[in-house]
Design an enzyme around this catalytic site. Structure first.
Site, PDB file in Angstrom:
ATOM      1  N   LYS A   1      43.793  36.280  41.240  1.00 44.93           N
ATOM      2  CA  LYS A   1      42.744  36.239  42.230  1.00 44.93           C
ATOM      3  C   LYS A   1      42.560  34.972  43.040  1.00 44.93           C
ATOM      4  O   LYS A   1      43.260  33.741  42.296  1.00 44.93           O
ATOM      5  CB  LYS A   1      41.334  36.750  41.779  1.00 44.93           C
ATOM      6  CG  LYS A   1      41.512  37.988  41.015  1.00 44.93           C
ATOM      7  CD  LYS A   1      40.227  38.698  40.650  1.00 44.93           C
ATOM      8  CE  LYS A   1      40.115  39.974  40.184  1.00 44.93           C
ATOM      9  NZ  LYS A   1      38.931  40.584  39.804  1.00 44.93           N
TER      10      LYS A   1
ATOM     11  N   TYR B   1      40.268  48.665  46.150  1.00 48.51           N
ATOM     12  CA  TYR B   1      39.236  48.699  45.136  1.00 48.51           C
ATOM     13  C   TYR B   1      38.292  49.943  45.634  1.00 48.51           C
ATOM     14  O   TYR B   1      37.179  50.255  45.190  1.00 48.51           O
ATOM     15  CB  TYR B   1      38.318  47.669  45.189  1.00 48.51           C
ATOM     16  CG  TYR B   1      39.048  46.475  44.410  1.00 48.51           C
ATOM     17  CD1 TYR B   1      39.304  46.561  43.195  1.00 48.51           C
ATOM     18  CD2 TYR B   1      39.503  45.203  45.262  1.00 48.51           C
ATOM     19  CE1 TYR B   1      39.879  45.515  42.317  1.00 48.51           C
ATOM     20  CE2 TYR B   1      40.173  44.259  44.380  1.00 48.51           C
ATOM     21  CZ  TYR B   1      40.380  44.339  42.859  1.00 48.51           C
ATOM     22  OH  TYR B   1      40.851  43.467  42.513  1.00 48.51           O
TER      23      TYR B   1
ATOM     24  N   PHE C   1      28.822  45.656  42.290  1.00 51.36           N
ATOM     25  CA  PHE C   1      29.447  44.563  42.628  1.00 51.36           C
ATOM     26  C   PHE C   1      30.449  44.585  43.616  1.00 51.36           C
ATOM     27  O   PHE C   1      31.109  43.646  44.004  1.00 51.36           O
ATOM     28  CB  PHE C   1      30.111  44.348  41.314  1.00 51.36           C
ATOM     29  CG  PHE C   1      31.207  45.260  40.542  1.00 51.36           C
ATOM     30  CD1 PHE C   1      32.425  45.181  41.191  1.00 51.36           C
ATOM     31  CD2 PHE C   1      30.803  46.296  39.564  1.00 51.36           C
ATOM     32  CE1 PHE C   1      33.258  46.446  40.713  1.00 51.36           C
ATOM     33  CE2 PHE C   1      31.572  47.288  39.122  1.00 51.36           C
ATOM     34  CZ  PHE C   1      32.940  47.364  39.778  1.00 51.36           C
TER      35      PHE C   1
ATOM     36  N   ARG D   1      46.279  44.073  29.384  1.00 50.88           N
ATOM     37  CA  ARG D   1      44.850  43.965  29.317  1.00 50.88           C
ATOM     38  C   ARG D   1      44.379  42.923  28.126  1.00 50.88           C
ATOM     39  O   ARG D   1      43.515  42.310  28.215  1.00 50.88           O
ATOM     40  CB  ARG D   1      44.363  45.489  29.027  1.00 50.88           C
ATOM     41  CG  ARG D   1      44.616  46.445  30.113  1.00 50.88           C
ATOM     42  CD  ARG D   1      43.992  45.909  31.626  1.00 50.88           C
ATOM     43  NE  ARG D   1      42.485  45.995  31.436  1.00 50.88           N
ATOM     44  CZ  ARG D   1      41.659  46.114  32.190  1.00 50.88           C
ATOM     45  NH1 ARG D   1      42.230  45.603  33.622  1.00 50.88           N
ATOM     46  NH2 ARG D   1      40.352  46.067  32.308  1.00 50.88           N
TER      47      ARG D   1
ATOM     48  N   THR E   1      36.858  42.366  31.233  1.00 52.97           N
ATOM     49  CA  THR E   1      36.570  42.197  32.620  1.00 52.97           C
ATOM     50  C   THR E   1      35.420  41.161  32.804  1.00 52.97           C
ATOM     51  O   THR E   1      35.368  40.202  33.709  1.00 52.97           O
ATOM     52  CB  THR E   1      36.085  43.435  32.976  1.00 52.97           C
ATOM     53  OG1 THR E   1      37.125  44.496  32.721  1.00 52.97           O
ATOM     54  CG2 THR E   1      35.720  43.479  34.659  1.00 52.97           C
TER      55      THR E   1
ATOM     56  N   ARG F   1      41.171  35.520  31.262  1.00 50.08           N
ATOM     57  CA  ARG F   1      39.684  35.485  31.653  1.00 50.08           C
ATOM     58  C   ARG F   1      38.704  34.456  31.129  1.00 50.08           C
ATOM     59  O   ARG F   1      37.715  33.979  31.797  1.00 50.08           O
ATOM     60  CB  ARG F   1      39.158  36.991  31.698  1.00 50.08           C
ATOM     61  CG  ARG F   1      39.857  37.850  32.844  1.00 50.08           C
ATOM     62  CD  ARG F   1      39.352  39.049  32.802  1.00 50.08           C
ATOM     63  NE  ARG F   1      39.896  40.151  34.210  1.00 50.08           N
ATOM     64  CZ  ARG F   1      39.936  41.225  33.983  1.00 50.08           C
ATOM     65  NH1 ARG F   1      39.658  41.863  32.929  1.00 50.08           N
ATOM     66  NH2 ARG F   1      40.287  42.026  35.076  1.00 50.08           N
TER      67      ARG F   1
ATOM     68  N   ASN G   1      36.680  36.647  38.113  1.00 46.99           N
ATOM     69  CA  ASN G   1      37.302  36.777  36.999  1.00 46.99           C
ATOM     70  C   ASN G   1      38.808  36.531  36.742  1.00 46.99           C
ATOM     71  O   ASN G   1      39.398  36.903  35.765  1.00 46.99           O
ATOM     72  CB  ASN G   1      36.867  38.136  36.050  1.00 46.99           C
ATOM     73  CG  ASN G   1      37.470  39.320  36.793  1.00 46.99           C
ATOM     74  OD1 ASN G   1      38.197  39.416  37.804  1.00 46.99           O
ATOM     75  ND2 ASN G   1      37.190  40.367  36.249  1.00 46.99           N
TER      76      ASN G   1
ATOM     77  N   HIS H   1      43.210  40.494  37.904  1.00 46.37           N
ATOM     78  CA  HIS H   1      43.025  41.909  37.876  1.00 46.37           C
ATOM     79  C   HIS H   1      44.434  42.535  37.102  1.00 46.37           C
ATOM     80  O   HIS H   1      45.530  42.037  37.346  1.00 46.37           O
ATOM     81  CB  HIS H   1      43.083  42.481  39.359  1.00 46.37           C
ATOM     82  CG  HIS H   1      43.118  43.974  39.202  1.00 46.37           C
ATOM     83  ND1 HIS H   1      42.176  44.933  39.224  1.00 46.37           N
ATOM     84  CD2 HIS H   1      44.252  44.789  39.485  1.00 46.37           C
ATOM     85  CE1 HIS H   1      42.319  46.057  39.217  1.00 46.37           C
ATOM     86  NE2 HIS H   1      44.042  45.833  39.255  1.00 46.37           N
TER      87      HIS H   1
ATOM     88  N   GLU I   1      48.582  51.261  41.866  1.00 42.32           N
ATOM     89  CA  GLU I   1      48.304  49.831  42.373  1.00 42.32           C
ATOM     90  C   GLU I   1      49.750  49.058  42.830  1.00 42.32           C
ATOM     91  O   GLU I   1      49.694  48.597  43.561  1.00 42.32           O
ATOM     92  CB  GLU I   1      47.856  49.249  41.525  1.00 42.32           C
ATOM     93  CG  GLU I   1      46.457  49.584  40.898  1.00 42.32           C
ATOM     94  CD  GLU I   1      45.578  48.761  39.998  1.00 42.32           C
ATOM     95  OE1 GLU I   1      44.428  49.198  39.730  1.00 42.32           O
ATOM     96  OE2 GLU I   1      46.277  48.164  39.091  1.00 42.32           O
TER      97      GLU I   1
END
Length: 146
Positions: free
Chosen positions: A13, A53, A61, A89, A95, A106, A116, A119, A130
């Protein structure tokens, strides 16, 4: 023959790109057995972020996420390894970075819930959608022997 090889999407990000931790994030994945099989830097506009998204539209959010993800360049990558979605993950962490286990990406690089750091696809179905959103098949180069 290698079993359970999966592909998953990783987005580094804008805050992680700005903070120059791209290499550290990639290193963690490579040290954990992932192979980076596609990668590119993009600067998404608001429409592109909303399209990506869309599943979160209407959540509290959403607007902050759209604003943040269109605020600077990101790096999108396809990662591959055995059980890639689950392992991705685990490596990135919860998250909500305040709930992420110490040592996860994270936990180490997030600013807050919206910012965060990364993704990661949350399921095989999401990973497929995705990856297809960002990459054509001719941009992905699997490096596992099938």
């Amino acid at each position: 023959m290698i079993m359970n090889i999966e592909q998953t999407l990783l987005i580094i990000k804008p805050n992680s790109v700005l903070n120059n931790v791209i290499g550290e994030i990639y290193s963690r994945f490579e040290r954990s057995g992932f192979r980076i099989i596609a990668a590119k830097m993009l600067f998404l506009n608001e429409y592109q972020v909303k399209s990506f998204y869309i599943l979160h539209k209407g959540k509290y959010f959403f607007d902050d996420l759209i604003s943040f993800m269109s605020s600077g360049p990101i790096i999108v990558s396809v990662l591959e390894c055995k059980d890639a979605v689950k392992r991705n993950r685990e490596l990135i962490g919860h998250t909500d970075p305040s709930l992420a286990i110490t040592g996860t990406i994270r936990s180490d690089y997030s600013d807050n819930l919206t910012k965060n750091a990364v993704h990661g696809s949350d399921s095989i179905r999401s990973a497929y959608r995705e990856i297809k959103f960002f990459f054509n098949k001719n941009e992905i180069f699997s490096r596992f022997i099938k």
